[in-house]
Design an enzyme around this catalytic site. Structure first.
Site, mmCIF file in Angstrom:
data_model
loop_
_atom_site.group_PDB
_atom_site.id
_atom_site.type_symbol
_atom_site.label_atom_id
_atom_site.label_comp_id
_atom_site.label_asym_id
_atom_site.label_seq_id
_atom_site.Cartn_x
_atom_site.Cartn_y
_atom_site.Cartn_z
ATOM 1 N N ASP A 46 3.047 -1.488 -9.029
ATOM 2 C CA ASP A 46 2.130 -2.467 -8.431
ATOM 3 C C ASP A 46 0.846 -2.489 -9.239
ATOM 4 O O ASP A 46 0.440 -1.463 -9.794
ATOM 5 C CB ASP A 46 1.816 -2.129 -6.972
ATOM 6 C CG ASP A 46 1.420 -3.367 -6.165
ATOM 7 O OD1 ASP A 46 0.409 -4.006 -6.520
ATOM 8 O OD2 ASP A 46 2.121 -3.694 -5.193
ATOM 9 N N ASP B 69 9.519 -4.987 -1.233
ATOM 10 C CA ASP B 69 8.960 -5.662 -0.059
ATOM 11 C C ASP B 69 7.854 -6.618 -0.523
ATOM 12 O O ASP B 69 6.853 -6.823 0.151
ATOM 13 C CB ASP B 69 8.409 -4.618 0.928
ATOM 14 C CG ASP B 69 8.148 -5.197 2.321
ATOM 15 O OD1 ASP B 69 8.902 -6.104 2.737
ATOM 16 O OD2 ASP B 69 7.195 -4.742 2.983
ATOM 17 N N LYS C 247 10.967 -13.001 2.010
ATOM 18 C CA LYS C 247 9.886 -13.469 2.875
ATOM 19 C C LYS C 247 9.722 -14.979 2.729
ATOM 20 O O LYS C 247 9.736 -15.501 1.615
ATOM 21 C CB LYS C 247 8.582 -12.750 2.529
ATOM 22 C CG LYS C 247 8.706 -11.233 2.598
ATOM 23 C CD LYS C 247 7.364 -10.541 2.435
ATOM 24 C CE LYS C 247 7.570 -9.032 2.484
ATOM 25 N NZ LYS C 247 6.421 -8.327 3.026
ATOM 26 N N PRO D 263 0.788 -1.237 0.000
ATOM 27 C CA PRO D 263 0.000 0.000 0.000
ATOM 28 C C PRO D 263 0.819 1.285 0.000
ATOM 29 O O PRO D 263 0.256 2.368 -0.002
ATOM 30 C CB PRO D 263 -0.794 -0.122 1.301
ATOM 31 C CG PRO D 263 0.104 -0.879 2.215
ATOM 32 C CD PRO D 263 0.815 -1.876 1.346
ATOM 33 N N GLY D 264 2.157 1.187 0.029
ATOM 34 C CA GLY D 264 2.961 2.391 -0.156
ATOM 35 C C GLY D 264 3.873 2.783 0.990
ATOM 36 O O GLY D 264 4.419 3.888 0.975
ATOM 37 N N GLY D 265 4.074 1.905 1.958
ATOM 38 C CA GLY D 265 4.921 2.268 3.091
ATOM 39 C C GLY D 265 6.348 2.600 2.712
ATOM 40 O O GLY D 265 6.924 3.581 3.191
#
Length: 316
Positions: A209, A247, A276, A191-193
Site C-alpha cells: 500500500d 480489500d 466493491k 489500515p491493516g485489518g
C-alpha cells in the site's frame, strides 16, 4: 422494487432467496437477469415460481420449498420434526407464534464463532410463517448458517478496522486459513485489518500500500510493508505466494483485470478478493468474476455493497 407482505403466493413456490438487509433491490435485479420468474416478497425472502437459479447476492437459497397448512403450533412443529431435526426459522412477522413453534422444536443454539474455525456441517433446513396457519419450509438451503448470518466473538482492541470480519468469514467458509510457513500478499492493505488476520494465523504477510499500516500491525514480526501501488505491482516479478488477499476500493472492471493478471501469472495459489461497487451494481462484472474457472462469488454476511471472490489453483 415492489415489496409486499404475502400471505399466500398466487402460484406454487419453487425457490426462495434471502436478501441481505438493505440489498433487496440489488438481489431482485440479479434474479431478473437470471430469469428467476415472478417474485413475491415476505420480508427479505423473495419467493419465486421458477426453479432455483444461482444468485450471488442471496445470503441463502431455499432449494425445496413446500407450503403446508398448519392450524396449530403443535401441528407446525410436528410437520417439521417429521422431516428432520434441525430447523432455522426466518421471522419477519408473526413473531410470537413463530417463537412458540421454535420452542416446540429440538433446540438449535447458534453461537458466535471463534476464529479460526470451520463452518458447521450439520444439515439445516429453513421455515417461515406466511400466515398464522400457513407455513413455508425447505429441507435444504445453500447456507449452513441460521438465515445466512455469521456472528463472531469479536476482537475490539487489536484490528485497525472492522474489515477483518470479512476475512474471518471468508476463511471460515473456506474451512482453510493461512498457517505458519505459508506466505501471503495483501494488496491495498492499509489500515491493516486483513494483514492482521493473516499474520495472526502465523503466516508471513507482505502488505502492499502507498499508505502506512496501523503501527501495531506494521510492527508484527511476520509482517513486511512495501509502500507501492497494488495495481502497479507486476505479478511476474513476485515470488509465488500461498495466499493473495485484496480489500482494495477499486472499480470492479479494474479489479477483474487485476485478478485475471494474477491468475494468469501462476504466482498465487489462492485468492480472496472483495468486489466493491460504487453507485449502481455492476452485475456484468460480478458474473465475469463468477465465470473464472476455479472461482466462485458470494455475498458474505459482513459484506456491504460488495461481493467476495474466491479462487483456488487447480492442484493438478
Amino acid at each position: 422494487m415492489t415489496q409486499v407482505d404475502v400471505t399466500l403466493p398466487p402460484w406454487p413456490v419453487r425457490a426462495a432467496y434471502l436478501a441481505p438487509p438493505g440489498f433487496e433491490s440489488v438481489m431482485e435485479q440479479e434474479l431478473a437477469r437470471r430469469n428467476a420468474g415472478e417474485l413475491c416478497w415476505h420480508g427479505r425472502l423473495a419467493l419465486s415460481a421458477a426453479p432455483p437459479v444461482p444468485c450471488l447476492w442471496a445470503l441463502e437459497t431455499w432449494h425445496e420449498p413446500e407450503l403446508h397448512d398448519v392450524p396449530s403450533i403443535k401441528g407446525a412443529a410436528r410437520v417439521l420434526r417429521a422431516v428432520q431435526r434441525n430447523w432455522a426459522g426466518y421471522v419477519p412477522m408473526l413473531h410470537r407464534r413463530s417463537a412458540l413453534i421454535t420452542a416446540a422444536l429440538p433446540p438449535l443454539r447458534p453461537r458466535p464463532f471463534t476464529f479460526p474455525e470451520a463452518a458447521p456441517t450439520a444439515h439445516l433446513g429453513a421455515w417461515t410463517l406466511l400466515a398464522p396457519d400457513r407455513m413455508l419450509f425447505s429441507r435444504t438451503k445453500s447456507s449452513p448458517f441460521v438465515n445466512g448470518e455469521v456472528p463472531f466473538v469479536e476482537n475490539r482492541t487489536d484490528p485497525p478496522s472492522r474489515a477483518y470480519l470479512k476475512l474471518w468469514e471468508a476463511l471460515l467458509r473456506l474451512g482453510r486459513w493461512p498457517v505458519a510457513g505459508e506466505t501471503c500478499l495483501d494488496l491495498g492493505a492499509c489500515p491493516g485489518g486483513w494483514t492482521w488476520v493473516a499474520a495472526g494465523c502465523g503466516a508471513h504477510v507482505t502488505a502492499i500500500d502507498r499508505s502506512p499500516l496501523a503501527q501495531n500491525v506494521a510492527d508484527l514480526p511476520n509482517v513486511t510493508c512495501r509502500y507501492e501501488s497494488a495495481f502497479g505491482l507486476d505479478p511476474e516479478s513476485c515470488a509465488p505466494v500461498d495466499w493473495l488477499f485484496s480489500d482494495i476500493i477499486a472499480y470492479p472492471t479494474r479489479l477483474l483485470a487485476l485478478a485475471r493478471r494474477w491468475i494468469a501469472s501462476g504466482r498465487a495459489a489462492r485468492i480472496v478478493m472483495t468486489i466493491k461497487f460504487q453507485g449502481e451494481t455492476d452485475h456484468d462484472t460480478a458474473d465475469a468474476f463468477a465465470a473464472i474457472p476455479g472461482g466462485h462469488v458470494l455475498h458474505l454476511w459482513h459484506n456491504k455493497h460488495e461481493l467476495t471472490f474466491f479462487w483456488q489453483r487447480d492442484p493438478s
